[in-house]
Structures are given as C-alpha cells and as structure tokens.
Scaffold this active site. Structure first.
Site, PDB file in Angstrom:
ATOM      1  N   LEU A  37      -1.948   0.814  -4.580  1.00  0.00           N
ATOM      2  CA  LEU A  37      -2.355   1.789  -5.626  1.00  0.00           C
ATOM      3  C   LEU A  37      -3.494   2.691  -5.370  1.00  0.00           C
ATOM      4  CD1 LEU A  37      -0.669   2.700  -7.898  1.00  0.00           C
ATOM      5  CD2 LEU A  37      -1.905   1.026  -9.285  1.00  0.00           C
ATOM      6  N   HIS A  38      -3.606   3.452  -4.341  1.00  0.00           N
ATOM      7  CA  HIS A  38      -4.660   4.112  -3.957  1.00  0.00           C
ATOM      8  C   HIS A  38      -4.951   5.584  -4.604  1.00  0.00           C
ATOM      9  CE1 HIS A  38      -2.431   7.095  -1.470  1.00  0.00           C
ATOM     10  NE2 HIS A  38      -1.619   6.101  -1.717  1.00  0.00           N
ATOM     11  N   ALA A  39      -5.725   6.265  -4.587  1.00  0.00           N
ATOM     12  CA  ALA A  39      -6.187   7.426  -5.328  1.00  0.00           C
ATOM     13  C   ALA A  39      -4.955   8.206  -5.551  1.00  0.00           C
ATOM     14  CB  ALA A  39      -7.404   8.057  -4.672  1.00  0.00           C
ATOM     15  N   GLU A  94       5.634   7.931  -0.931  1.00  0.00           N
ATOM     16  CA  GLU A  94       5.178   7.820   0.537  1.00  0.00           C
ATOM     17  C   GLU A  94       6.281   7.259   1.466  1.00  0.00           C
ATOM     18  OE1 GLU A  94       1.482   5.345  -0.071  1.00  0.00           O
ATOM     19  OE2 GLU A  94       1.016   6.960  -1.787  1.00  0.00           O
TER      20      GLU A  94
END
Lengths: 89, 588
Positions: free
Chosen positions: A14-16, A87
């Site tokens: 859970l990146h930016a 992604e």
C-alpha cells in the site's frame, strides 16, 4: 456494517500511489470505510492513515464499511485490492 | 559574536567574504514562537493559503506530468495532493496552532516529525520510504509559507555568501548568481549540481561544511576559504585582511591568464590538441566562447529537466534550447549528452519506490531505454536540430553505457525516430554522430568493440573512477581512495585511447581529470587529443599544454604506466613536473 478480509497482492504494497487510489475510491461513498491489520485500523479516506498502516505484499487486511451504501463501498474496495490497485505486479 | 571555524571540502577555488544568507531546504526544527489569541486566526489563515498554494502547484504539475508521461506518472502528484489536504496533516497543524497558540512553522514541524517517526517505526524498507513523500509535501508547504525567499535574494543590494544545508538542483538553477559571493553547503560533493554551477561561474564553494547553517545564523560576517574548504564565522580584522589579500592574489593570477584566450592549443613541439567545454547552463556558452574553445564536448541536458522539474521538458522545450545552443556555437561541434538523471527524484516517480542502490540502479541510458517515451522526445529534438546544420555539428552522446547492446538499441530507436520525423515532413540527415560515454569499467574493457559501433567515445572520469575503484567520493571514510592517478584507471584510459586509435574513431575525455594539471601531461602522453572541461579551466590547461612537449609527455606517460600505486604515480609526477609547474606558476 460489513467486514471482509483481503490479501495485499501487489509487489509494492500500500504505497503512496496505491493509497491515493484507495482514498479516491473511498471518497465516492458516504459510508465510513476502515482498513485494518491485526495491529490497527485506519480511515480509508485518509491517505496518511493508509500510509502508516504496515501493509506490505502478503499482509491480509480487513475492510470494514458502515453506512447507507456499505455494500457498494465494500465491493469497490475489494475489487481495487484484488486488481492490485491497477498495477502490473 | 565570537570567531568560529568549520572545515569542509573546497570544491570551487576562491575566497568569499561577506554576509551570510542561510538557506535551508529541509523542513528544519522550527522555533516555537508563542502567538497571541487574536493572532491565531490570522496564523491559521496564512497556513491555509500556503496549503492551497501548494495544492495548486501540485495540480499543475500533475496535469503536465499526465500529459507528458501518462496517467500513472501523474498519480504520484495525486498522492501528494491528498497528503497536503489530509485532515491528519493540515487539520492537525491547524489544531496545534489553536490549542498550543504557536506559530504555523513550529506546528507543521511537530506534525511532520510525529508522522516521520511513525513511518520509521514501521521498519520495512518500502514503508519507511513513504516518509519521503510526506517530507516532500511538508517542504513544499513550508516553502510556500515562508514566501519568496529566492525573489528576496534577487533583490538584495549587496552580494552575500549562501550557507545552505543542501541546494536541490531545481533550486540551484534559479539562484541569482550575480548576487552570490560563495557557497558553503553542509551536504553535496565534487560532482553535485551546485558544485558544478559554482565552478562554472567561478564562485568559491565548499561542501561538507557540517553545522554551517546553525553557526551562520548568528554570524554577521563570514569568510569562506574554498582553497582549504574552511568556513570562518565572524573572523577578526587581521584575518579579514589576510583573506582579502589572498583573494586579490588569486584574481590577479587569473587575470594574467587572459592572454591565452586567443592562442592555439598546441604543444611546444607542434602537436595540436583541442579544448572543449563542458556546460550545464545556457549562460556558460558565453564563457566557452570567451575562452575560444573548439566546441562543446559535453552538454549535460539535465538542466532542461531540472528547469522543467518536476515535469518533463517537451519536444519544443528541447528544440528551442538546442537551437539556441548550436546557433551560438556553430560551426564548432556541439555534443549533447542525453538525459543522465536517475537514482533520485525522477527514478522515484517513475519506478514508484526508491532504489536501495541508485548509483548501480536505473539511471543514464538504462532509464532512457526502460522508459523510452521521454528519451524519444529528446531524440526527436536532437535529430531535428541536427538536420538544420552541416553534418557533424550536432552530436548525440549517451551516458552510462555498459556494453554494445545499449548502443544497438539506441541506434534502432534513432533510426525509427528519424523515419517517423521524415514521414512528418522533416528533413533528417543520415548518420548523425552517435557516441558513448565510457564511465562503466565494462565499457572501457570493451572499448574496441564499442568503437566499432559508435562514431566517438568520451571518457567520463568522474564516474569511471567511482565505478572502477568502487569509491564514493562523497563518503569521507573512503574519499581519499578516489584517485585519478590510480594505475588501474590509467590502464583503462590507455585501453580506450588505443581502441579509438585502432578503430579510427575520436576519443575525448570529459571528466574532471581532463583539467587536472597533474594529469594533463600524462593524458597528452597517452595520446588524448580532445580535452573537455568546464570553461573556467580552459586558460590554465591551454597555458600548460603550450609549455609542454609531446615527446616529453609520452615519456612521462610511459614511466607512469610502469608504477603500481596511485601514490607512486603522484610522487613521480610531482617530482618530474616540479620545475615545470613552478615555471608556469601552477600550484598542485
């Protein structure tokens, strides 16, 4: 109130940018939406909350939606996580 | 105020004496200033305006990034915007201002610190790296909040010495250089951007001056001795006078070299050499022309990217800039190095997470080939400009080549791009010269094979030394191992020069070593003919070459190659050239 558990399957967790997508999706609904791990639960409409959640690849998170449109909110959230936040990996 | 001295590393020679201006780009531990009840609303209002201004800028950036690079690249800005607007961020800052009755800067600092420590406690690499996004947003808000520092700097009546923790390239290129006597930076290195700018403009600079910001904040006058890398805060009158006289001496020495500007670069025994300029900024063309260089040996196109940062330059941005550059230099050749960024900012936005080891990561030609979109934009502009001038005027050079494959792919891209441009009705010539930087050891070892596939090679010593000797020059613990005189490096350089000779292609050198007075005789002796350097170094090197004989230089090079340690090489050169250097007044 609805509850569901989904695994984080994308490589970066859970990146930016992924968190930004969660916030945008969550903001579409009036329901309160929370994402939690074993340790803590955060508001899905706050990017900072999501970023401080230790959610890396392989972690399971609990999604909780509560409100008028909780069912739609839940299916949108689950879809987003399953889709690896759009992604490739 | 009492005298205080801090040492660092001098990176651009000279002496600066003046008032300090402290410029901190990191969110700093702000002062906690109490505010009155009736000031609270005003403080919150000012903070909100800063947030709004920041969000507006982020939105503009996002829009252009989306247009230039696609949806995915715009989304990082989206995350930044959400951070700025998050109630857990801005809301908390406002709450602190109100409940604690403090200034916004302090409140912001508190909120950021708390968030950062939460991220750091997460441990996992990816998670801890998220703090960078928060820091980035906080820095932008703080900058907006503090107002127009840069504009204020430009309006100063008298020049100042800049003392900074770090100057990001995007900021450095905006500085009013005519108002700056010197730079003292806490971070940075020999090849960092501010260093390059300082040297290009003959502005004294020192890096690694730890604690300079805090010390300078309470100083009235500072003296920067960039020969020694020393920063003296509140020097006494005797010292000031001493520094003034050293400054005068240095300036006179520089002035004496002015006569070589129109002389040929030729050794005593008639070997004709070429001196080319390395430039970053458009205004450096002036200096290159002043010293009458034989062309531009290295134009670092990153300036264009920094100028457009955090966006990417468009084809017309490139085109406009190259046209101006080539127009002013033609008929002299102009070698433009394609995009050589990576590692930090752009790579992070593109890849989505920082690399553990960016120096060995996605940078240079690798980044260009991994994300060919913006590379092709640059190639299109380069080919179009090349078509407007006689063959050979515009030359394309690619950075960080490690083998033949990258050349072949680039050639393929160039061919495709040329065809596409022709279909659009542009007249694009065949055979625009393509060259490779030799800065990765494998490229030096394969230089013979590379030479068969390119039109020229250029040895980039700064990176070649770093990679060949496995030394980070900015790391104090090992920086003394960074030596151009290392026998391993001399042999690599010789290999590349021999390869060029055997395959009949030109080899130049564009690292700092090309302008190092101690190394120039060796390089001349090894057969190097084209030396590319920052324009300010041209007079010293030209003067040196005019006093040197090629025959003697060849002997020196042969002898140096027999030696087996960097120290032996240096001692030999210093001894062998002592009288020579004394005669031409070079201090080594």
């Amino acid at each position: 109130m609805r509850k569901e558990t989904v695994p984080i399957i994308n490589k970066l967790g859970l990146h930016a940018r992924a968190a930004a997508k969660v916030v945008h999706a969550a903001n579409q609904y009036d329901s309160e939406i929370f994402i939690g791990t074993d340790d803590e639960e955060v508001n899905a409409k706050s990017i900072l909350g999501l970023l401080t959640l230790a959610a890396t690849q392989g972690t399971s998170v609990q999604i909780r939606t509560d409100g008028q449109d909780e069912e739609e909110a839940m299916s949108a959230m689950v879809a987003l996580f399953k889709n690896r936040f759009g992604e490739d990996e | 105020m009492s005298r205080l001295e801090i040492s660092g590393i001098g990176v651009s020679p000279g002496i600066a004496i003046g008032e300090p201006v402290v410029y901190e780009t990191r969110p700093v531990a702000a002062l906690r200033l109490p505010i009155e009840d009736n000031e609270i609303d005003r403080e919150i209002e000012a903070f909100r305006r800063a947030v709004e201004g920041t969000v507006e800028r982020i939105e503009e950036n996002a829009e252009r990034a989306r247009a230039d690079m696609g949806e995915e690249y715009g989304s990082i800005f989206d995350a930044h915007k959400l951070i700025a607007l998050d109630p857990g961020f801005s809301g908390k800052v406002e709450e602190l201002i109100r409940t604690e009755k403090v200034n916004a800067e302090w409140a912001l600092d508190q909120v950021v610190s708390e968030l950062i420590s939460r991220f750091e406690n997460l441990g996992d690499l990816y998670l801890a790296d998220r703090k960078l996004d928060v820091l980035d947003v906080a820095a932008q808000i703080l900058q907006t909040f503090r107002g127009q520092d840069l504009h204020r700097l430009a309006e100063l009546d008298s020049p100042v010495v800049i003392v900074a923790d770090d100057l990001p390239p995007s900021l450095a290129v905006q500085l009013p250089l005519d108002k700056i006597l010197g730079f003292a930076l806490e971070t940075g290195g020999m090849t960092s951007h501010t260093t390059i700018i300082a040297r290009s403009f003959g502005i004294p600079a020192a890096v690694g001056v730890r604690g300079a910001c805090e010390a300078a904040r309470s100083a009235r006058l500072i003296a920067l001795d960039a020969f020694e890398g020393k920063l003296v805060l509140d020097p006494d009158q005797v010292e000031i006078n001493e520094y003034r006289s050293r400054r005068r001496e240095y300036e006179e020495q520089q002035a004496q070299l002015d006569h070589v500007r129109n002389l040929a670069t030729v050794t005593r025994d008639g070997r004709k050499l070429e001196l080319l300029a390395n430039i970053d900024l458009p205004m450096e063309v002036e200096s290159a022309l002043h010293w009458n260089v034989d062309g531009i040996g290295l134009y670092r196109s990153e300036f264009l990217y920094m100028k457009a940062s955090p966006l990417l330059p468009s084809e017309s941005d490139h085109l406009e800039f190259y046209r101006e550059l080539v127009r002013r230099m033609a008929p002299r050749p102009v070698t433009i190095r394609t995009f050589d960024l990576g590692g930090k900012k752009l790579a992070r936005d593109v890849i989505g997470s920082p690399e553990a080891n960016p120096v060995l990561g996605l940078r240079g030609i690798r980044l260009c080939l991994a994300k060919p979109g913006f590379f092709i934009t640059q190639l299109r502009a380069l080919l179009r400009v090349a078509g407007e001038y006689p063959p050979g005027t515009v030359r394309i050079m690619i950075p960080l080549v490690s083998g033949v494959e990258e050349i072949r792919i680039t050639r393929h891209l160039l061919r495709q791009t040329a065809e596409e441009l022709r279909r659009e009705g542009h007249s694009i010539p065949e055979g625009v010269p393509l060259g490779a930087m030799v800065e990765v050891p494998s490229a030096a070892i394969l230089s013979r094979e590379l030479a068969r596939e390119v039109d020229f090679l250029s040895i980039g010593t700064n990176d070649l030394i770093q990679y060949a000797l496995a030394v980070d020059r900015a790391n104090d613990l090992v920086s003394d191992l960074y030596r151009a005189s290392h026998p391993g490096l001399l042999r690599l350089v010789k290999k590349v020069l021999d390869a060029g000779e055997a395959e009949g292609i030109e080899v130049s050198m564009c690292g700092e070593t090309a302008a190092d007075p101690l190394m120039v005789p060796v390089l001349v002796g090894l057969g190097l003919r084209k030396f590319s350097m920052n324009p300010q170094a041209v007079p010293v090197v030209r003067n040196l070459i005019r006093h040197l004989s090629y025959r003697e230089a060849s002997q020196i090079a042969r002898q140096a190659l027999q030696l087996v340690t960097a120290r032996e090489v240096e001692e030999y050169l210093l001894e062998r050239l002592a009288i020579f250097f004394a005669k031409i007044k070079i201090r080594v």
